[in-house]
Design an enzyme around this catalytic site. Structure first.
Site, PDB file in Angstrom:
ATOM      1  N   GLN A   1       8.199   3.873  -3.814  1.00 47.49           N
ATOM      2  CA  GLN A   1       7.834   3.055  -2.653  1.00 47.49           C
ATOM      3  C   GLN A   1       7.829   1.577  -3.039  1.00 47.49           C
ATOM      4  OE1 GLN A   1       4.219   5.047  -0.550  1.00 47.49           O
ATOM      5  NE2 GLN A   1       4.293   5.904  -2.604  1.00 47.49           N
ATOM      6  N   ASN A   2       7.987   1.316  -4.345  1.00 49.08           N
ATOM      7  CA  ASN A   2       7.878  -0.067  -4.821  1.00 49.08           C
ATOM      8  C   ASN A   2       9.137  -0.861  -4.525  1.00 49.08           C
ATOM      9  OD1 ASN A   2       5.464   0.856  -5.733  1.00 49.08           O
ATOM     10  ND2 ASN A   2       6.027   0.895  -7.884  1.00 49.08           N
TER      11      ASN A   2
ATOM     12  N   HIS B   1      11.134   1.773   0.391  1.00 50.70           N
ATOM     13  CA  HIS B   1      10.636   0.606   1.138  1.00 50.70           C
ATOM     14  C   HIS B   1      11.428  -0.660   0.838  1.00 50.70           C
ATOM     15  CE1 HIS B   1       6.466   2.756   1.597  1.00 50.70           C
ATOM     16  NE2 HIS B   1       7.381   3.232   2.418  1.00 50.70           N
TER      17      HIS B   1
ATOM     18  N   CYS C   1      19.401 -10.383   7.263  1.00 48.46           N
ATOM     19  CA  CYS C   1      19.294 -11.133   8.513  1.00 48.46           C
ATOM     20  C   CYS C   1      18.281 -10.423   9.422  1.00 48.46           C
ATOM     21  CB  CYS C   1      20.670 -11.180   9.184  1.00 48.46           C
ATOM     22  SG  CYS C   1      20.602 -11.870  10.849  1.00 48.46           S
TER      23      CYS C   1
ATOM     24  N   THR D   1       0.167   6.262  -6.443  1.00 46.76           N
ATOM     25  CA  THR D   1       0.204   5.980  -5.002  1.00 46.76           C
ATOM     26  C   THR D   1      -1.059   6.512  -4.343  1.00 46.76           C
ATOM     27  OG1 THR D   1       1.341   6.352  -2.896  1.00 46.76           O
ATOM     28  CG2 THR D   1       1.684   8.023  -4.597  1.00 46.76           C
ATOM     29  N   SER D   2      -1.566   5.760  -3.366  1.00 51.52           N
ATOM     30  CA  SER D   2      -2.761   6.189  -2.635  1.00 51.52           C
ATOM     31  C   SER D   2      -2.435   7.317  -1.671  1.00 51.52           C
ATOM     32  CB  SER D   2      -3.366   5.007  -1.883  1.00 51.52           C
ATOM     33  OG  SER D   2      -2.417   4.510  -0.948  1.00 51.52           O
TER      34      SER D   2
ATOM     35  N   PRO E   1      -5.688   7.056 -11.709  1.00 46.97           N
ATOM     36  CA  PRO E   1      -7.061   6.970 -12.221  1.00 46.97           C
ATOM     37  C   PRO E   1      -8.091   7.378 -11.170  1.00 46.97           C
ATOM     38  CG  PRO E   1      -5.948   4.809 -12.304  1.00 46.97           C
ATOM     39  CD  PRO E   1      -5.038   5.754 -11.586  1.00 46.97           C
TER      40      PRO E   1
HETATM   41  C1  BJW Z   1      -2.812   3.492 -10.544  1.00 52.63           C
HETATM   42  C2  BJW Z   1      -2.977   2.542 -11.546  1.00 52.63           C
HETATM   43  C3  BJW Z   1      -2.386   2.813 -12.808  1.00 52.63           C
HETATM   44  C4  BJW Z   1      -3.946   1.819  -9.752  1.00 52.63           C
HETATM   45  N1  BJW Z   1      -1.698   3.942 -12.968  1.00 52.63           N
HETATM   46  N2  BJW Z   1      -2.138   4.611 -10.741  1.00 52.63           N
HETATM   47  C5  BJW Z   1       1.661   9.311  10.324  1.00 52.63           C
HETATM   48  C6  BJW Z   1       0.291   9.200  10.417  1.00 52.63           C
HETATM   49  C7  BJW Z   1      -0.323   7.950  10.533  1.00 52.63           C
HETATM   50  C8  BJW Z   1       0.427   6.767  10.553  1.00 52.63           C
HETATM   51  C9  BJW Z   1       1.796   6.885  10.454  1.00 52.63           C
HETATM   52  C10 BJW Z   1       2.392   8.134  10.358  1.00 52.63           C
HETATM   53  N3  BJW Z   1       3.728   7.940  10.251  1.00 52.63           N
HETATM   54  C11 BJW Z   1       3.983   6.613  10.272  1.00 52.63           C
HETATM   55  C12 BJW Z   1       2.818   5.943  10.406  1.00 52.63           C
HETATM   56  C13 BJW Z   1       2.648   4.463  10.469  1.00 52.63           C
HETATM   57  C14 BJW Z   1       2.732   3.796   9.103  1.00 52.63           C
HETATM   58  C15 BJW Z   1       1.638   4.373   8.207  1.00 52.63           C
HETATM   59  O1  BJW Z   1       1.857   5.187   7.342  1.00 52.63           O
HETATM   60  N4  BJW Z   1       0.415   3.902   8.384  1.00 52.63           N
HETATM   61  C16 BJW Z   1      -0.700   4.368   7.553  1.00 52.63           C
HETATM   62  C17 BJW Z   1      -1.165   3.216   6.662  1.00 52.63           C
HETATM   63  C18 BJW Z   1      -1.777   4.896   8.434  1.00 52.63           C
HETATM   64  N5  BJW Z   1       4.037   3.968   8.507  1.00 52.63           N
HETATM   65  C19 BJW Z   1       5.067   3.180   8.838  1.00 52.63           C
HETATM   66  O2  BJW Z   1       4.955   2.325   9.697  1.00 52.63           O
HETATM   67  C20 BJW Z   1       6.393   3.415   8.142  1.00 52.63           C
HETATM   68  N6  BJW Z   1       7.416   3.508   9.120  1.00 52.63           N
HETATM   69  C21 BJW Z   1       7.578   4.599   9.862  1.00 52.63           C
HETATM   70  O3  BJW Z   1       6.968   5.631   9.665  1.00 52.63           O
HETATM   71  O4  BJW Z   1       8.489   4.432  10.881  1.00 52.63           O
HETATM   72  C22 BJW Z   1       8.447   5.397  11.963  1.00 52.63           C
HETATM   73  C23 BJW Z   1       7.146   5.246  12.709  1.00 52.63           C
HETATM   74  C24 BJW Z   1       6.666   3.988  13.018  1.00 52.63           C
HETATM   75  C25 BJW Z   1       5.452   3.844  13.710  1.00 52.63           C
HETATM   76  C26 BJW Z   1       4.718   4.965  14.075  1.00 52.63           C
HETATM   77  C27 BJW Z   1       5.218   6.236  13.741  1.00 52.63           C
HETATM   78  C28 BJW Z   1       6.435   6.373  13.065  1.00 52.63           C
HETATM   79  C29 BJW Z   1       6.749   2.214   7.266  1.00 52.63           C
HETATM   80  C30 BJW Z   1       5.800   2.037   6.126  1.00 52.63           C
HETATM   81  C31 BJW Z   1       6.169   0.755   5.367  1.00 52.63           C
HETATM   82  C32 BJW Z   1       5.141   0.417   4.289  1.00 52.63           C
HETATM   83  N7  BJW Z   1       5.413  -0.912   3.810  1.00 52.63           N
HETATM   84  C33 BJW Z   1       4.652  -1.420   2.682  1.00 52.63           C
HETATM   85  C34 BJW Z   1       5.096  -2.892   2.418  1.00 52.63           C
HETATM   86  C35 BJW Z   1       6.474  -2.895   1.740  1.00 52.63           C
HETATM   87  C36 BJW Z   1       6.947  -4.284   1.436  1.00 52.63           C
HETATM   88  C37 BJW Z   1       6.041  -5.030   0.493  1.00 52.63           C
HETATM   89  O5  BJW Z   1       5.891  -4.687  -0.704  1.00 52.63           O
HETATM   90  O6  BJW Z   1       5.443  -6.011   0.943  1.00 52.63           O
HETATM   91  O7  BJW Z   1       4.892  -0.616   1.527  1.00 52.63           O
HETATM   92  S1  BJW Z   1       2.873  -1.332   2.914  1.00 52.63           S
HETATM   93  C38 BJW Z   1       2.518  -0.880   1.232  1.00 52.63           C
HETATM   94  O8  BJW Z   1       1.997   0.478   1.193  1.00 52.63           O
HETATM   95  C39 BJW Z   1       3.880  -0.840   0.516  1.00 52.63           C
HETATM   96  C40 BJW Z   1       3.724   0.359  -0.354  1.00 52.63           C
HETATM   97  O9  BJW Z   1       4.990   0.846  -0.761  1.00 52.63           O
HETATM   98  C41 BJW Z   1       2.951   1.324   0.526  1.00 52.63           C
HETATM   99  C42 BJW Z   1       2.240   2.409  -0.221  1.00 52.63           C
HETATM  100  O10 BJW Z   1       1.264   1.880  -1.065  1.00 52.63           O
HETATM  101  P1  BJW Z   1       1.046   2.497  -2.515  1.00 52.63           P
HETATM  102  O11 BJW Z   1       2.266   2.283  -3.324  1.00 52.63           O
HETATM  103  O12 BJW Z   1       0.548   3.874  -2.403  1.00 52.63           O
HETATM  104  O13 BJW Z   1      -0.043   1.507  -3.118  1.00 52.63           O
HETATM  105  P2  BJW Z   1      -1.630   1.549  -2.910  1.00 52.63           P
HETATM  106  O14 BJW Z   1      -2.158   0.223  -3.253  1.00 52.63           O
HETATM  107  O15 BJW Z   1      -2.006   2.103  -1.593  1.00 52.63           O
HETATM  108  O16 BJW Z   1      -2.129   2.624  -3.995  1.00 52.63           O
HETATM  109  C43 BJW Z   1      -2.035   2.351  -5.374  1.00 52.63           C
HETATM  110  C44 BJW Z   1      -2.570   3.552  -6.129  1.00 52.63           C
HETATM  111  O17 BJW Z   1      -2.356   3.332  -7.515  1.00 52.63           O
HETATM  112  C45 BJW Z   1      -4.070   3.782  -5.943  1.00 52.63           C
HETATM  113  O18 BJW Z   1      -4.277   5.162  -5.627  1.00 52.63           O
HETATM  114  C46 BJW Z   1      -4.675   3.465  -7.322  1.00 52.63           C
HETATM  115  O19 BJW Z   1      -5.766   4.289  -7.667  1.00 52.63           O
HETATM  116  C47 BJW Z   1      -3.509   3.747  -8.219  1.00 52.63           C
HETATM  117  N8  BJW Z   1      -3.492   3.019  -9.498  1.00 52.63           N
HETATM  118  N9  BJW Z   1      -3.745   1.497 -11.090  1.00 52.63           N
HETATM  119  C48 BJW Z   1      -1.628   4.817 -11.974  1.00 52.63           C
HETATM  120  N10 BJW Z   1      -2.523   1.927 -13.854  1.00 52.63           N
END
Ligand code: BJW
Length: 256
Positions: A113-114, A131, A139, A198-199, A224
């Site tokens: 996802q990164n 992502h 564009c 990932t969370s 963790p």
């Molecule tokens: C460690 C550590 C160490 C720390 N070692 N671990 C179904 C249900 C509800 C909502 C939705 C659904 N389907 C779609 C949605 C809407 C939405 C969504 O999911 N919302 C939820 C938040 C509720 N999804 C979308 O909008 C997606 N599009 C989509 O589904 O289109 C169709 C649609 C649209 C609308 C409605 C329905 C359908 C698109 C999602 C795009 C996410 N974009 C981002 C930004 C990317 C660009 C950027 O970088 O700026 O992506 S948001 C951000 O979150 C980024 C990440 O890739 C993503 C995930 O985060 P990640 O990687 O899990 O990070 P963290 O911080 O959350 O977690 C880090 C973890 O690491 C933690 O657990 C720590 O403990 C751990 N950790 N140190 C190992 N050393």
């Protein structure tokens, strides 16, 4: 006590023998990574309570098409700052261990996802980016990737006149279709599925471990902290990816 400092060795991890056996017999491995794998490189995660980006910044302003339309300069500058930070850091032991794991299995799919490109810089050859990638721009009207652009205006403009934007997936936007299809196929077909750093809160990526589980794969979580996925995982290795993955690699079968 001769004043010598021994290098710090991480505590050996208790890796369940059942997991080692499963890995030894497997041909098809799939991995989903999130921001946590890059944390030890110095890239902040999104949702960690004190250090995560969303503790300091508003995701609706910075990671939605509506936020970009409202204030394109703010969003562009935020991404430019993150891009600069990423250019200054290095892949860590977790990224490097995954690049080596790729060599050990005939079918190894790394889905991330990164947007930081650190897996590629660590040597992973095939990386499915769900992502997008912060290093590319596209564009905002035609959504086509633009290879070169003049810095200056914030954001710069596409030759068509529209703003350029980072080629990443914001909330409410569809994920790249081919990448999602490949990720789903890997989840359906693997024998072991790793979910690392990932969370598991953002969909549709968060569905992938459950897809793998439903298809009969062993699901392994490395984190963790607990996540909504933890209770569904067959194996949970609590700890930082940069500590857990090298130890796991050391116990994995040798290269095929
Ligand atoms: C460690 C550590 C160490 C720390 N070692 N671990 C179904 C249900 C509800 C909502 C939705 C659904 N389907 C779609 C949605 C809407 C939405 C969504 O999911 N919302 C939820 C938040 C509720 N999804 C979308 O909008 C997606 N599009 C989509 O589904 O289109 C169709 C649609 C649209 C609308 C409605 C329905 C359908 C698109 C999602 C795009 C996410 N974009 C981002 C930004 C990317 C660009 C950027 O970088 O700026 O992506 S948001 C951000 O979150 C980024 C990440 O890739 C993503 C995930 O985060 P990640 O990687 O899990 O990070 P963290 O911080 O959350 O977690 C880090 C973890 O690491 C933690 O657990 C720590 O403990 C751990 N950790 N140190 C190992 N050393």
């Amino acid at each position: 006590m001769g004043g010598r400092h021994e290098p710090e060795r991480p505590m050996p991890l208790a890796i369940p023998p059942e997991l080692i056996a499963r890995l030894a017999g497997a041909q098809r491995i799939a991995v989903l990574t999130g921001a946590g794998i890059s944390a030890e490189s110095g890239i902040p995660t999104f949702r960690d309570a004190l250090t995560g980006l969303w503790a300091r910044y508003d995701p609706l302003q910075l990671a939605t098409p509506e936020g970009f339309a409202r204030d394109p300069a703010l969003v562009w500058d935020w991404y430019a700052e993150r891009r600069r930070r990423i250019a200054q850091v290095q892949p860590n032991l977790g990224h490097l261990a995954l690049a080596q794991m790729e060599q050990r299995y005939p079918h190894f799919t790394l889905v991330t996802q990164n947007v930081d490109g650190l897996h590629q810089r660590a040597g992973s050859r095939t990386v499915i980016e769900l992502h997008g990638n912060i290093g590319r721009v596209k564009c905002s009207r035609e959504l086509t990737v633009v290879a070169a652009y003049a810095e200056g205006e914030s954001p710069p403009r596409c030759p068509c006149g529209a703003w350029l934007r980072p080629d990443v997936v914001w909330f409410g936007e569809l994920l790249p279709e081919q990448a999602m299809e490949q990720a789903e196929a890997a989840a359906r077909n693997c024998e072991v599925f790793f979910t690392i750093g990932t969370s598991a809160e953002v969909y549709p990526a968060a569905e992938l471990p459950m897809t793998a589980r439903a298809a009969g794969a062993a699901v392994v979580e490395i984190n963790p902290d607990k996540t909504p996925l933890t209770r569904h995982a067959h194996f949970v290795l609590h700890g930082p990816a940069g500590v857990v993955l090298p130890q796991l690699l050391a116990r994995m079968p040798a290269a095929a």
